[in-house]
Design a protein around this motif. Structure first.
Motif, PDB file in Angstrom:
ATOM      1  N   SER A   1       0.834  -1.207   0.000  1.00 44.40           N
ATOM      2  CA  SER A   1       0.000   0.000   0.000  1.00 44.40           C
ATOM      3  C   SER A   1       0.865   1.253   0.000  1.00 44.40           C
ATOM      4  O   SER A   1       0.552   2.241  -0.700  1.00 44.40           O
ATOM      5  CB  SER A   1      -0.924  -0.009   1.217  1.00 44.40           C
ATOM      6  OG  SER A   1      -1.779  -1.126   1.199  1.00 44.40           O
ATOM      7  N   GLN A   2       1.935   1.213   0.771  1.00 44.72           N
ATOM      8  CA  GLN A   2       2.829   2.368   0.783  1.00 44.72           C
ATOM      9  C   GLN A   2       3.479   2.592  -0.579  1.00 44.72           C
ATOM     10  O   GLN A   2       3.607   3.733  -1.044  1.00 44.72           O
ATOM     11  CB  GLN A   2       3.902   2.167   1.852  1.00 44.72           C
ATOM     12  CG  GLN A   2       3.370   2.227   3.281  1.00 44.72           C
ATOM     13  CD  GLN A   2       4.446   1.945   4.305  1.00 44.72           C
ATOM     14  OE1 GLN A   2       5.575   1.585   3.962  1.00 44.72           O
ATOM     15  NE2 GLN A   2       4.105   2.112   5.580  1.00 44.72           N
ATOM     16  N   GLN A   3       3.879   1.520  -1.245  1.00 43.68           N
ATOM     17  CA  GLN A   3       4.462   1.650  -2.570  1.00 43.68           C
ATOM     18  C   GLN A   3       3.452   2.197  -3.574  1.00 43.68           C
ATOM     19  O   GLN A   3       3.788   3.053  -4.413  1.00 43.68           O
ATOM     20  CB  GLN A   3       4.992   0.295  -3.037  1.00 43.68           C
ATOM     21  CG  GLN A   3       6.205  -0.205  -2.252  1.00 43.68           C
ATOM     22  CD  GLN A   3       6.639  -1.578  -2.679  1.00 43.68           C
ATOM     23  OE1 GLN A   3       5.993  -2.212  -3.514  1.00 43.68           O
ATOM     24  NE2 GLN A   3       7.741  -2.064  -2.107  1.00 43.68           N
ATOM     25  N   GLN A   4       2.186   1.722  -3.502  1.00 44.53           N
ATOM     26  CA  GLN A   4       1.155   2.247  -4.399  1.00 44.53           C
ATOM     27  C   GLN A   4       0.887   3.722  -4.124  1.00 44.53           C
ATOM     28  O   GLN A   4       0.714   4.521  -5.054  1.00 44.53           O
ATOM     29  CB  GLN A   4      -0.135   1.435  -4.238  1.00 44.53           C
ATOM     30  CG  GLN A   4      -0.037   0.016  -4.759  1.00 44.53           C
ATOM     31  CD  GLN A   4      -1.326  -0.760  -4.563  1.00 44.53           C
ATOM     32  OE1 GLN A   4      -2.292  -0.243  -3.986  1.00 44.53           O
ATOM     33  NE2 GLN A   4      -1.351  -2.001  -5.027  1.00 44.53           N
ATOM     34  N   SER A   5       0.874   4.090  -2.835  1.00 41.21           N
ATOM     35  CA  SER A   5       0.665   5.500  -2.498  1.00 41.21           C
ATOM     36  C   SER A   5       1.809   6.360  -3.014  1.00 41.21           C
ATOM     37  O   SER A   5       1.600   7.459  -3.542  1.00 41.21           O
ATOM     38  CB  SER A   5       0.530   5.636  -0.984  1.00 41.21           C
ATOM     39  OG  SER A   5       0.385   6.996  -0.620  1.00 41.21           O
ATOM     40  N   THR A   6       3.023   5.856  -2.909  1.00 46.14           N
ATOM     41  CA  THR A   6       4.184   6.597  -3.415  1.00 46.14           C
ATOM     42  C   THR A   6       4.118   6.748  -4.930  1.00 46.14           C
ATOM     43  O   THR A   6       4.420   7.822  -5.483  1.00 46.14           O
ATOM     44  CB  THR A   6       5.476   5.872  -3.026  1.00 46.14           C
ATOM     45  OG1 THR A   6       5.513   5.733  -1.604  1.00 46.14           O
ATOM     46  CG2 THR A   6       6.694   6.642  -3.481  1.00 46.14           C
TER      47      THR A   6
ATOM     48  N   PHE B   1       3.787  10.213  -7.098  1.00 49.35           N
ATOM     49  CA  PHE B   1       4.724  10.545  -8.185  1.00 49.35           C
ATOM     50  C   PHE B   1       3.975  10.910  -9.466  1.00 49.35           C
ATOM     51  O   PHE B   1       4.327  11.876 -10.164  1.00 49.35           O
ATOM     52  CB  PHE B   1       5.644   9.348  -8.417  1.00 49.35           C
ATOM     53  CG  PHE B   1       6.594   9.528  -9.564  1.00 49.35           C
ATOM     54  CD1 PHE B   1       7.718  10.337  -9.439  1.00 49.35           C
ATOM     55  CD2 PHE B   1       6.353   8.900 -10.785  1.00 49.35           C
ATOM     56  CE1 PHE B   1       8.586  10.514 -10.505  1.00 49.35           C
ATOM     57  CE2 PHE B   1       7.216   9.083 -11.837  1.00 49.35           C
ATOM     58  CZ  PHE B   1       8.343   9.887 -11.706  1.00 49.35           C
ATOM     59  N   LEU B   2       2.921  10.160  -9.790  1.00 52.42           N
ATOM     60  CA  LEU B   2       2.138  10.458 -10.991  1.00 52.42           C
ATOM     61  C   LEU B   2       1.435  11.806 -10.873  1.00 52.42           C
ATOM     62  O   LEU B   2       1.359  12.572 -11.858  1.00 52.42           O
ATOM     63  CB  LEU B   2       1.119   9.343 -11.240  1.00 52.42           C
ATOM     64  CG  LEU B   2       1.685   7.967 -11.627  1.00 52.42           C
ATOM     65  CD1 LEU B   2       0.568   6.940 -11.737  1.00 52.42           C
ATOM     66  CD2 LEU B   2       2.444   8.057 -12.941  1.00 52.42           C
TER      67      LEU B   2
END
Length: 318
Positions: free
Chosen positions: A233-238, A242-243
């Motif tokens: 989830s943290q990686q998806q939020s990051t 970025f996008l």
């Protein structure tokens, strides 16, 4: 008698001729062998013959042991019906019997009482008393063995039930895995205690340790899975951040190139009458776009004068 005869014959042999002396020696040897053989048979018969009082004691013990064995077999046969009923519930149906320990104690106690009532009265002497005590111990062992097998099977069912309760509690509630483990262990402990015979060597410590190890492994796996989901989830939020940052940068570049963009987005489409030409125009973010396409009108046969329809089509059906 044989040795006295030898003493009388032996001096006379020395005064005889050689041929008669040889015959005399043969006679001495024959008499000697006869004496030894008779002595051997006499000693063997005297050693192998037991006294009469030993025979009487051994026969009495065998008689009492045979009677006790018959009573024991009858008692075991009656108790086997109750054990078979418990086996059918635990093994075949997979059902947990409440208070199995007390019921097992009742089966053994009833069998011992019936054996004590039905057994023949003890005669004086240690032989019958030892036979009675030995058969009583064999009776309890014969009943305890199949009951302990059912007890171990019931412990397996109790362990599976406690593990299922732990999994449900750890998923359905906000309680920690430690609290769910304590609740499941307490549940198994109460049920296992009520399933254990009080006057036996039955124990449930091995099954309890196995349950605790399984719950610990499950909690460790669940914790690792939760940590993996949090990291994902943290990686998806990051990635989303970025996008969004990239999109803002693109908008800023567009503003620098084309100036302030309009908040309006407009789109228009128009078909030239009696033709296949379709004109489309759009206005988005300060830029206008005009397209001319040639698309056959599928509903042209339905159009009448001044654009009125001659029939009902999916485009004007509401």
């Amino acid at each position: 008698l044989c040795y006295i005869t030898l003493l009388l014959i032996l001096p006379a042999c020395f005064v005889l001729s050689s041929s008669k002396m040889r015959a005399c020696l043969f006679a001495i040897a024959a008499i000697s062998s006869m004496g030894a053989s008779s002595a051997f048979h006499s000693s063997r018969n005297s050693a192998s013959a037991p006294p009469s009082f030993l025979l009487s004691i051994r026969g009495g013990a065998n008689e009492y042991e045979a009677k006790f064995e018959g009573v024991k077999a009858s008692v075991i046969e009656k108790a086997a019906n109750k054990i078979e009923e418990a086996r059918r519930k635990i093994v075949d149906e997979g059902t947990i019997i409440p208070d199995f320990g007390a019921k097992a104690d009742a089966i053994c106690s009833a069998a011992i009482e019936e054996f004590a009532k039905s057994a023949p009265s003890e005669a004086e002497g240690s032989a019958s008393s030892s036979a009675y005590a030995r058969k009583l111990q064999e009776l309890e062992s014969s009943l305890d063995a199949p009951l302990q097998v059912l007890y171990l099977r019931q412990l397996t069912l109790l362990r599976e039930q406690a593990l299922s309760s732990y999994k449900s509690a750890s998923k359905a509630s906000d309680a920690s895995d430690y609290e769910a483990m304590l609740a499941a262990d307490s549940q198994f402990l109460r049920a296992a205690e009520s399933s254990t015979r009080k006057s036996s060597s039955w124990t449930y410590e091995a099954d309890r340790s196995h349950l605790q190890s399984i719950m610990s492994e499950f909690a460790t796996t669940h914790k690792k899975l939760t940590e993996t989901q949090v990291k994902s989830s943290q990686q998806q939020s990051t990635a989303m951040q970025f996008l969004q940052h990239q999109q803002q940068m693109i908008q800023q570049l567009q503003m620098q190139l084309y100036g302030q963009s309009s908040p309006w987005n407009v789109g228009v489409a128009y078909r030239i009458p009696d033709t296949n030409f379709n004109l489309q125009g759009s206005y988005q973010q300060g830029r206008a776009n005009l397209q001319l396409s040639c698309v056959p009108d599928e509903y042209a046969p339905m159009l009448g004068p001044n654009g009125f329809t001659n029939g009902v089509g999916p485009g004007n059906l509401g």
